[in-house]
Design a protein around this motif. Structure first.
Motif, mmCIF file in Angstrom:
data_model
loop_
_atom_site.group_PDB
_atom_site.id
_atom_site.type_symbol
_atom_site.label_atom_id
_atom_site.label_comp_id
_atom_site.label_asym_id
_atom_site.label_seq_id
_atom_site.Cartn_x
_atom_site.Cartn_y
_atom_site.Cartn_z
ATOM 1 N N TYR A 139 40.642 74.492 43.166
ATOM 2 C CA TYR A 139 41.950 74.777 42.555
ATOM 3 C C TYR A 139 41.847 75.613 41.274
ATOM 4 C CZ TYR A 139 43.492 70.996 45.648
ATOM 5 O OH TYR A 139 43.749 70.220 46.735
ATOM 6 N N LEU A 183 47.530 75.824 46.673
ATOM 7 C CA LEU A 183 46.944 76.336 45.438
ATOM 8 C C LEU A 183 45.509 76.706 45.747
ATOM 9 C CD1 LEU A 183 46.988 76.545 42.302
ATOM 10 C CD2 LEU A 183 46.452 74.139 42.210
ATOM 11 N N GLN A 184 45.146 77.976 45.531
ATOM 12 C CA GLN A 184 43.752 78.356 45.824
ATOM 13 C C GLN A 184 43.280 79.398 44.827
ATOM 14 O OE1 GLN A 184 44.822 79.792 49.781
ATOM 15 N NE2 GLN A 184 44.002 81.788 49.228
ATOM 16 N N VAL A 218 43.839 81.378 39.707
ATOM 17 C CA VAL A 218 44.472 80.654 40.811
ATOM 18 C C VAL A 218 45.728 81.368 41.302
ATOM 19 C CG1 VAL A 218 43.613 78.398 40.126
ATOM 20 C CG2 VAL A 218 45.781 79.170 39.222
ATOM 21 N N THR A 253 51.081 73.652 38.602
ATOM 22 C CA THR A 253 50.027 72.754 39.085
ATOM 23 C C THR A 253 50.548 71.316 39.105
ATOM 24 O OG1 THR A 253 48.407 74.235 38.077
ATOM 25 C CG2 THR A 253 47.616 72.068 38.718
#
Length: 958
Positions: free
Chosen positions: A867, A651-652, A637, A836
């Protein structure tokens, strides 16, 4: 002045040798006081203040210096490190004893003496003719050293009287030894215990909290009830281990159950590798990572590992009855197959305590000074501390050190060390995760920085010795965006004979870091650069990592080059290694390099070079995969940060391009070529990296999961596994293959560094290579620096040194590197977990699609591809009616009220942040779809384990 001792010694062969020991005494060793005319500045380095400006002491109002004995240094280092304590004389006698008894304390005291603001002075009393003393007949070494300390203290007080009348300085002996203190007072030396002196500093009441609590005897009187059995003395433990009645091993506490632990036995016997310890009394005050002696219980008393989750949450400090009730819960009826060798701890061989981060659980008793501290690491028991600042410390992260654990106390005793800051604050939480994962992150010391090249730096004639000038070549680097520590660059050109010349050029870090100096020692200790979500903890100082060693474009840089001649089938015809000078023509990102390769209009030298590299890389990759190399997957991530607050706003999962693979192929090839070369030259002491094949049992979960989708996974060889994964396609479920590869990654063993002379299994399972090492990232990995040194000696570009060809020393380096790499991975994961949490804190409640990775007896573990996030959806809750659950281990599947869940099933989950426990905030997941009556309603039904790997540039930690 010379003193000498002569004695005779019998040799193994039966002969007698005469040994003469000479001890030089001098009269020109300075006392460290700048105002002292008698010494006339004979001392060098940090000195005491001429007029100590310390906080006033109610016991000794006159200006004074402190002279602590060995035990004060060993046990009260937290007090001595406090900024309030200055002007301390550290005797050579004391320093030598500390060095012999505790390496970590010795390092800390050396750091303090090097800090000029503290004014600590090291006095070599053992070589000063007026303070050196001989050991008397019948006097043991300990008593002799105590006397040497008193003699030095007395000499100091006499010596400092020679100063002018207004400079009447005193030297105060600080000792916790009752007899030593009494003798000192009799001899007219001002002496106090550490506690007396600290309590007399009325302007610094907070210092009292940092006092180590050492009086176990006084605690025995306080509460007469003995909870634990006595630890056996070391001599009895050693006898028992020798005779086989006890076993020695490392104590590993459980995160899930505070009444259970395992001891990993040291030695080669397979059948007793792991011993289960259950129950408070059998754990007998051992703490996670201690080296302990255990006694195996008779088979009739063996137990099975408990499936119960128990956390110590009681408020009553000594509620042993509650613990005994909970122990009964652990003893459930189980089949004989599940019983494990069980034992009890009989003694501690070595304590491996460290300072612990956590939070204060304030006592319910008003005005109480005694409170419980709850460590962030669930494997560590709670610690009882005394503090006068409980109200201030509540809701903050603090550091506490353990002092001891008396037999009559439910918890160990400790003392407050440091206040880190408010819970949940980014800086505080980052500091906690670095400390908890033992990541060295202090600024580099002056001693380390002194070995850096002086700026402005340029390449000299001397640097060019044994080095090729490759600045004419069209070299470029390809890295992630924002990368400043560029280790590697590449070039590719067609030769006149029609073949290709390909070069991998690696930063020549070993040119700047020479063996054995402070910079080298610090790099070896750190072992690796640690990449957190928005911070990088460098292994080497920034001048090297981001400047002189970084292969930036359009500047001359020193490199170590691996150059191949290849044909158009990417077959290696020739390999050569050389130290070089390069000038990179471009620093590209993966996306920029991909754009050049794909562009029809660009045909410049850099682009042509990249296309050649890409073409050869594809052939190399195909060849590797045909040999059985694995292509695995993990949900990586990337956070997008707010430029002002630095909070995560998006967030990717990371996107991988062809160019990522292109760089990887040539790095792998360079690592394999270098591994072969250094092993040819140094068969006994090459530093290599291996990846052991997993035992067949590891694959059970993968095979069963694939079978549930009517797919067959073969695992007898890496090749058959790779082929099975390639064939495991499902047209209506394209993500299935990625899920299988993620699951396969979980089955793998850890890759490790080792010394070739200490092992005979070199194989790298994941890469299907018979030999492998790390050569391509010396800015961020110390292993690569050692490999560079070995290669430089192999090609005659540098000279060797003793440690490089000592396989035992290399093996010790490998152990530290393996530990540091493991801790860096855990720290990166913890950083991803924290960011996160920050992301979902600002995002609120989110519903997303997920796939089931595992089914458990009462839960499903899901992965959210968007995510790269993993979490657990629980189906049982406290104080709620339990749903009907049927678990089938063979398929595996979980039936809940008529709905069946299989591995890889698609579900929808709701994600929220649970902040009910400040210390352990977690992401909770609840099922949204499919609809199950009575299950979907609660908004927060889950616990969380964040396994998303963190960090940048994890190009090649294979």
């Amino acid at each position: 002045m010379l003193k000498s001792k002569t004695f005779l010694k019998k040799t193994r062969a039966g002969g007698v040798v005469k040994i003469v020991r000479e001890h030089y005494l001098r009269d020109d060793i300075g006392c460290g006081a700048p105002a002292c005319a008698a010494c006339d500045g004979a001392h060098a380095g940090p000195a005491l203040e001429s007029q100590p400006r310390d906080q006033a002491s109610s016991l000794c109002p006159r200006p004074h210096y402190l002279l602590p004995d060995t035990n004060v240094l060993l046990h009260q280092i937290d007090v001595l490190e406090d900024p309030a304590i200055r002007n301390v004389i550290v005797l050579q006698t004391v320093l030598q004893e500390v060095r012999n008894r505790s390496a970590p304390i010795y390092k800390r005291i050396r750091d303090v003496t090097n800090n000029q603001e503290k004014h600590f002075y090291t006095f070599t009393n053992e070589h000063h003719k007026e303070t050196y003393i001989e050991q008397e007949q019948g006097e043991n070494a300990n008593d002799r050293n105590d006397r040497a300390i008193r003699v030095a203290a007395k000499w100091y007080n006499e010596h400092l009287k020679k100063l002018s009348a207004e400079n009447q300085l005193q030297v105060i002996l600080i000792t916790n030894d009752k007899k030593n203190k009494e003798k000192a007072v009799e001899e007219g030396i001002p002496a106090f215990t550490c506690e007396e002196y600290v309590k007399s500093l009325t302007a610094n009441p907070e210092l009292i909290d940092r006092l180590a609590c050492l009086s176990d005897e006084t605690n025995e009187i306080e509460s007469g009830k003995i909870i634990f059995s006595e630890h056996l003395p070391l001599s009895k433990l050693q006898q028992g281990i020798k005779s086989g009645s006890y076993l020695q091993g490392t104590f590993r506490a459980s995160r899930e159950n505070y009444l259970e632990a395992t001891v990993w036995i040291h030695g080669d016997k397979e059948e007793e590798k792991e011993i289960l310890i259950q129950g408070l009394k059998h754990l007998n005050r051992a703490i996670h990572e201690d080296i302990v002696a255990v006694e195996l219980l008779p088979k009739s008393q063996w137990v099975a590992p408990s499936s119960v989750v128990l956390h110590d949450e009681g408020q009553n400090e000594d509620d042993v009855e509650r613990d005994e009730e909970r122990e009964l819960m652990l003893k459930t009826a189980v089949s004989e197959k599940m019983l494990r060798p069980t034992g009890r701890v009989v003694g501690i061989i070595k304590r491996n305590w460290r300072p612990y981060c956590g939070m204060l659980s304030k006592s319910g008793i008003k005005e109480s000074r005694r409170h419980l501290f709850t460590p962030a690491d669930k494997r560590i028991p709670r610690i009882r501390i005394e503090t006068r600042q409980a109200s201030t410390l509540e809701g903050r992260r603090i550091i506490v050190a353990i002092d001891g654990w008396p037999r009559n106390s439910r918890y160990p005793n400790g003392h407050f060390v440091k206040n880190l800051g408010d819970v949940g604050e980014k800086e505080t939480e980052t500091e906690v995760l670095l400390l908890e994962h033992d990541v060295p992150h202090q600024p580099f010391s002056q001693a380390v920085l002194s070995f850096l090249p002086k700026m402005p730096w340029s390449i000299t004639e001397n640097d060019m010795k044994n080095r090729e000038d490759l600045r004419r070549l069209c070299v470029c680097s390809v890295d992630p965006p924002g990368c400043t520590d560029i280790d590697d660059a590449l070039h590719c050109r067609e030769l006149s004979n029609g073949n290709w010349e390909v070069g991998v050029h690696i930063a020549d870090v070993s040119h700047f870091i020479r063996p054995g100096n402070a910079l080298d020692q610090e790099s070896a200790r750190r072992g690796t650069t640690v990449y957190l979500c928005e911070k990088r903890i460098d292994m080497v100082p920034e001048l090297l990592s981001s400047n002189l060693c970084s292969l930036r474009s359009n500047v001359d840089r020193l490199a170590f080059s691996c150059i191949w001649e290849m044909n158009h089938n990417a077959e290696i015809l020739k390999t050569r290694f050389t130290k070089s000078v390069i000038n990179s023509k471009a620093s590209l990102t993966y996306a920029e390099a991909q754009m050049r390769i794909d562009s029809a209009s660009m045909n410049d030298e850099i682009t042509t070079s990249l296309r050649g590299l890409n073409k050869l890389a594809k052939i190399l990759k195909k060849g590797r995969i045909e040999k059985g190399a694995l292509t695995l997957s993990s949900p990586e991530v990337r956070f997008h940060m707010d430029s002002e607050t630095h909070d995560p706003i998006d967030l990717q999962t990371k996107e991988l391009r062809e160019t990522n693979s292109m760089v990887e192929e040539f790095m792998l090839l360079a690592n394999i070529s270098v591994a072969k070369k250094i092993h040819e030259e140094f068969s006994e002491h090459a530093l290599l990296r291996k990846h052991p094949a997993p035992p067949p049992s590891n694959y059970e979960i993968l095979v069963k999961a694939a079978k549930s989708k009517n797919l067959e996974i073969k695992t007898d060889t890496a090749k058959s596994l790779a082929d099975s994964l390639d064939r495991a396609e499902c047209p209506d479920f394209p993500y299935l293959n990625t899920l299988l590869r993620i699951l396969a990654t979980r089955c793998m063993m850890q890759a490790v560094y080792f010394c070739s002379g200490m092992d005979n299994d070199f194989h790298h399972y994941g890469l299907a290579s018979p030999i492998y090492t790390h050569f391509t990232s010396p800015i961020r990995r110390y292993a690569d620096i050692i490999v560079h040194r070995l290669l430089a000696v192999a090609i005659g570009a540098d000279s060797t040194y003793p440690e490089l060809t000592d396989k035992h020393k290399l093996s010790d380096i490998c152990k530290n590197l393996n530990f540091r790499h493991k801790m860096a991975q855990y720290a990166q994961r913890a950083s991803v977990a924290f960011h996160t949490q920050l992301f979902f804190k600002s995002k609120g409640i989110v519903s997303e699609e997920a796939y089931i990775l595992f089914v458990r007896k009462n839960a499903i573990v899901v992965l959210i591809p968007k995510y790269g996030l993993e979490g657990t959806v629980f189906f049982e809750e406290k104080d709620k009616p339990k749903p009907q659950l049927t678990y089938d281990d063979e398929i595996p599947s979980l039936r809940i009220e008529g709905t069946v869940f299989h591995v890889f099933d698609k579900v929808k989950v709701k994600i929220t942040l649970d902040s009910s426990n400040l210390q352990h905030q977690k992401i909770r997941m609840a099922l949204v779809e499919p609809q199950i009556p009575g299950i979907n309603i609660p908004p927060d039904v889950s616990d969380m384990d964040l396994n998303g790997p963190g960090g940048k540039k994890r190009k090649l930690d294979k």
